[in-house]
Motif scaffolding. Structure first.
Motif, PDB file in Angstrom:
ATOM      1  N   MET A 240      28.719  29.512  27.723  1.00 24.40           N
ATOM      2  CA  MET A 240      28.556  28.626  28.856  1.00 24.40           C
ATOM      3  C   MET A 240      29.353  29.325  30.223  1.00 24.40           C
ATOM      4  O   MET A 240      30.380  29.856  29.774  1.00 24.40           O
ATOM      5  CB  MET A 240      29.489  27.676  28.648  1.00 24.40           C
ATOM      6  N   SER A 241      28.601  28.649  31.508  1.00 23.85           N
ATOM      7  CA  SER A 241      29.155  29.930  32.161  1.00 23.85           C
ATOM      8  C   SER A 241      30.444  28.820  32.861  1.00 23.85           C
ATOM      9  O   SER A 241      30.486  27.776  32.659  1.00 23.85           O
ATOM     10  CB  SER A 241      27.980  29.415  33.166  1.00 23.85           C
ATOM     11  N   LYS A 242      31.392  29.655  33.706  1.00 25.74           N
ATOM     12  CA  LYS A 242      32.761  29.233  34.131  1.00 25.74           C
ATOM     13  C   LYS A 242      32.889  29.803  35.507  1.00 25.74           C
ATOM     14  O   LYS A 242      32.240  30.859  35.573  1.00 25.74           O
ATOM     15  CB  LYS A 242      33.895  28.988  33.131  1.00 25.74           C
ATOM     16  N   VAL A 243      33.767  29.020  36.003  1.00 30.39           N
ATOM     17  CA  VAL A 243      34.787  29.878  37.316  1.00 30.39           C
ATOM     18  C   VAL A 243      35.705  30.660  36.473  1.00 30.39           C
ATOM     19  O   VAL A 243      37.089  29.773  36.405  1.00 30.39           O
ATOM     20  CB  VAL A 243      34.768  28.681  38.428  1.00 30.39           C
ATOM     21  N   VAL A 244      36.117  31.704  36.975  1.00 29.73           N
ATOM     22  CA  VAL A 244      37.257  32.620  36.708  1.00 29.73           C
ATOM     23  C   VAL A 244      38.249  32.895  38.673  1.00 29.73           C
ATOM     24  O   VAL A 244      37.564  33.084  39.224  1.00 29.73           O
ATOM     25  CB  VAL A 244      36.870  33.362  35.280  1.00 29.73           C
ATOM     26  N   VAL A 245      38.975  32.019  38.162  1.00 23.83           N
ATOM     27  CA  VAL A 245      39.402  32.666  39.476  1.00 23.83           C
ATOM     28  C   VAL A 245      40.886  33.523  39.421  1.00 23.83           C
ATOM     29  O   VAL A 245      41.698  33.279  38.036  1.00 23.83           O
ATOM     30  CB  VAL A 245      40.236  31.496  39.972  1.00 23.83           C
ATOM     31  N   GLY A 246      41.100  34.777  39.784  1.00 23.38           N
ATOM     32  CA  GLY A 246      42.507  35.248  39.856  1.00 23.38           C
ATOM     33  C   GLY A 246      43.789  34.585  40.633  1.00 23.38           C
ATOM     34  O   GLY A 246      43.979  33.726  41.592  1.00 23.38           O
ATOM     35  N   VAL A 247      44.309  34.501  39.924  1.00 19.18           N
ATOM     36  CA  VAL A 247      45.822  33.838  40.702  1.00 19.18           C
ATOM     37  C   VAL A 247      47.105  34.647  40.954  1.00 19.18           C
ATOM     38  O   VAL A 247      47.497  36.092  40.522  1.00 19.18           O
ATOM     39  CB  VAL A 247      46.253  32.936  39.296  1.00 19.18           C
ATOM     40  N   SER A 248      47.903  34.539  42.132  1.00 19.14           N
ATOM     41  CA  SER A 248      48.980  34.634  42.565  1.00 19.14           C
ATOM     42  C   SER A 248      49.720  33.383  43.200  1.00 19.14           C
ATOM     43  O   SER A 248      48.772  32.676  43.525  1.00 19.14           O
ATOM     44  CB  SER A 248      48.452  36.450  43.516  1.00 19.14           C
ATOM     45  N   ALA A 249      50.634  33.870  43.838  1.00 14.71           N
ATOM     46  CA  ALA A 249      52.145  33.173  44.270  1.00 14.71           C
ATOM     47  C   ALA A 249      51.272  33.120  45.841  1.00 14.71           C
ATOM     48  O   ALA A 249      51.777  32.093  46.301  1.00 14.71           O
ATOM     49  CB  ALA A 249      53.231  33.588  43.651  1.00 14.71           C
TER      50      ALA A 249
ATOM     51  N   ASP B 208      37.115  41.827  32.509  1.00 14.40           N
ATOM     52  CA  ASP B 208      36.508  41.984  31.265  1.00 14.40           C
ATOM     53  C   ASP B 208      36.164  39.608  31.325  1.00 14.40           C
ATOM     54  O   ASP B 208      35.347  39.742  30.517  1.00 14.40           O
ATOM     55  CB  ASP B 208      37.946  42.403  31.090  1.00 14.40           C
ATOM     56  N   VAL B 209      37.182  39.626  31.693  1.00 14.01           N
ATOM     57  CA  VAL B 209      37.149  37.700  31.470  1.00 14.01           C
ATOM     58  C   VAL B 209      35.848  37.475  32.005  1.00 14.01           C
ATOM     59  O   VAL B 209      35.554  36.370  31.548  1.00 14.01           O
ATOM     60  CB  VAL B 209      38.409  37.090  32.177  1.00 14.01           C
ATOM     61  N   ALA B 210      35.786  37.808  33.524  1.00 14.16           N
ATOM     62  CA  ALA B 210      33.840  37.078  34.354  1.00 14.16           C
ATOM     63  C   ALA B 210      33.653  37.611  33.562  1.00 14.16           C
ATOM     64  O   ALA B 210      32.297  38.636  34.426  1.00 14.16           O
ATOM     65  CB  ALA B 210      33.992  37.281  35.168  1.00 14.16           C
ATOM     66  N   ARG B 211      33.127  38.011  32.323  1.00 17.23           N
ATOM     67  CA  ARG B 211      31.334  39.542  31.947  1.00 17.23           C
ATOM     68  C   ARG B 211      29.834  38.179  31.607  1.00 17.23           C
ATOM     69  O   ARG B 211      29.420  39.653  31.539  1.00 17.23           O
ATOM     70  CB  ARG B 211      31.810  40.098  31.190  1.00 17.23           C
TER      71      ARG B 211
ATOM     72  N   LEU C 199      31.116  32.425  37.906  1.00 15.87           N
ATOM     73  CA  LEU C 199      30.741  33.252  39.379  1.00 15.87           C
ATOM     74  C   LEU C 199      32.450  33.810  39.224  1.00 15.87           C
ATOM     75  O   LEU C 199      33.771  32.988  38.509  1.00 15.87           O
ATOM     76  CB  LEU C 199      31.302  31.924  39.715  1.00 15.87           C
ATOM     77  N   LEU C 200      33.471  34.496  40.214  1.00 15.31           N
ATOM     78  CA  LEU C 200      34.444  35.462  39.626  1.00 15.31           C
ATOM     79  C   LEU C 200      35.157  34.732  41.435  1.00 15.31           C
ATOM     80  O   LEU C 200      34.147  35.644  41.864  1.00 15.31           O
ATOM     81  CB  LEU C 200      34.595  36.547  39.496  1.00 15.31           C
ATOM     82  N   VAL C 201      36.182  34.326  41.597  1.00 18.21           N
ATOM     83  CA  VAL C 201      37.130  34.225  42.873  1.00 18.21           C
ATOM     84  C   VAL C 201      38.330  34.636  42.805  1.00 18.21           C
ATOM     85  O   VAL C 201      38.874  35.170  42.217  1.00 18.21           O
ATOM     86  CB  VAL C 201      37.006  32.219  42.945  1.00 18.21           C
ATOM     87  N   VAL C 202      38.527  35.526  43.916  1.00 13.95           N
ATOM     88  CA  VAL C 202      39.620  36.355  44.215  1.00 13.95           C
ATOM     89  C   VAL C 202      40.058  35.792  45.603  1.00 13.95           C
ATOM     90  O   VAL C 202      38.864  35.805  46.955  1.00 13.95           O
ATOM     91  CB  VAL C 202      39.033  37.465  43.985  1.00 13.95           C
TER      92      VAL C 202
ATOM     93  N   ALA D 108      32.902  46.027  42.976  1.00 16.97           N
ATOM     94  CA  ALA D 108      32.334  47.300  41.874  1.00 16.97           C
ATOM     95  C   ALA D 108      31.740  46.919  40.878  1.00 16.97           C
ATOM     96  O   ALA D 108      30.895  47.883  40.502  1.00 16.97           O
ATOM     97  CB  ALA D 108      33.254  48.314  42.655  1.00 16.97           C
ATOM     98  N   HIS D 109      32.747  46.220  39.937  1.00 21.21           N
ATOM     99  CA  HIS D 109      32.611  46.505  38.996  1.00 21.21           C
ATOM    100  C   HIS D 109      32.296  44.768  37.750  1.00 21.21           C
ATOM    101  O   HIS D 109      31.724  44.971  37.009  1.00 21.21           O
ATOM    102  CB  HIS D 109      33.730  47.214  37.721  1.00 21.21           C
ATOM    103  N   ALA D 110      32.081  44.453  38.675  1.00 17.45           N
ATOM    104  CA  ALA D 110      31.407  43.061  38.164  1.00 17.45           C
ATOM    105  C   ALA D 110      29.906  42.274  37.998  1.00 17.45           C
ATOM    106  O   ALA D 110      29.526  43.179  38.288  1.00 17.45           O
ATOM    107  CB  ALA D 110      32.510  41.582  39.070  1.00 17.45           C
ATOM    108  N   ALA D 111      30.038  41.845  36.456  1.00 20.45           N
ATOM    109  CA  ALA D 111      28.448  41.773  36.066  1.00 20.45           C
ATOM    110  C   ALA D 111      28.207  40.340  36.110  1.00 20.45           C
ATOM    111  O   ALA D 111      26.929  39.974  36.026  1.00 20.45           O
ATOM    112  CB  ALA D 111      28.203  41.594  34.442  1.00 20.45           C
ATOM    113  N   CYS D 112      29.179  39.773  37.647  1.00 21.08           N
ATOM    114  CA  CYS D 112      28.563  37.951  37.903  1.00 21.08           C
ATOM    115  C   CYS D 112      28.990  38.049  39.497  1.00 21.08           C
ATOM    116  O   CYS D 112      28.936  39.096  40.264  1.00 21.08           O
ATOM    117  CB  CYS D 112      29.388  37.780  36.679  1.00 21.08           C
TER     118      CYS D 112
END
Length: 169
Positions: free
Chosen positions: A1-10, A99-102, A107-110, A132-136
């Motif tokens: 199942m697809s997901k939205v992955v987001v990198g977290v910073s403060a 790796d998490v959004a493989r 969808l990878l959000v940064v 450069a490296h994401a598969a999504c």
């Protein structure tokens, strides 16, 4: 199942990316996976300097606490109207996010923070790495104008420069 992955910073840029990812997850009706990458102070797995298991456990615990704090700050008492899963992973931010959004349906959000020449030398860009490296698909969220204003005020205050009242208009 697809997901939205987001990198977290403060930082402010991290909050912008987190909120945009929540909107995307709500629109797609999928889970939001908030990922915080952390590194131990030993320099990595192949390093000659090695910290023991108690130090790694403390670092992992600090990362979990930081992720909870960022999510609480970003969403407050309100919920983002999507299922949010928090994940802390040991590694560099770009590699962990890729790796998490493989899955190609993810969808990878940064956040794409301001990148001056000195910052490029001292700290590699996570956004460039994942592009450069994401598969999504990757969504980069530009910095907020508020962030630029805040950073300019912070520089002026730390350098003890006088405030020009014309800047307020």
């Amino acid at each position: 199942m697809s997901k939205v992955v987001v990198g977290v910073s403060a930082g402010l840029g991290g909050f912008g990316a987190l909120h945009r990812a929540a909107v995307e997850a709500r629109l797609r009706r999928v889970e939001l996976c908030a990922v915080l990458a952390w590194q131990a102070p030993d320099g990595g797995p192949g390093s000659r300097i090695s910290c023991g298991v108690p130090v790694l456990a403390l670092c992992r615990s600090a990362a979990v606490d930081r992720l909870r704090e960022v999510l609480d700050t970003a969403f407050g008492a309100g919920t983002p109207a999507v299922t949010v899963t928090g994940l802390t992973v040991r590694g560099t931010a770009g590699a962990v996010l890729v790796d998490v959004a493989r899955d190609p349906d993810d969808l990878l959000v940064v956040g794409a923070g301001p990148r001056g020449p000195l910052r490029r030398i001292l700290r590699p860009s996570v956004a460039r790495y994942v592009l450069a490296h994401a598969a999504c698909p990757v969504l980069t969220v530009p910095p907020s104008p508020l962030q630029a204003t805040y950073e300019a005020a912070h520089r002026r205050n730390s350098w003890r420069l006088p405030l020009d009242v014309r800047e307020l208009a």
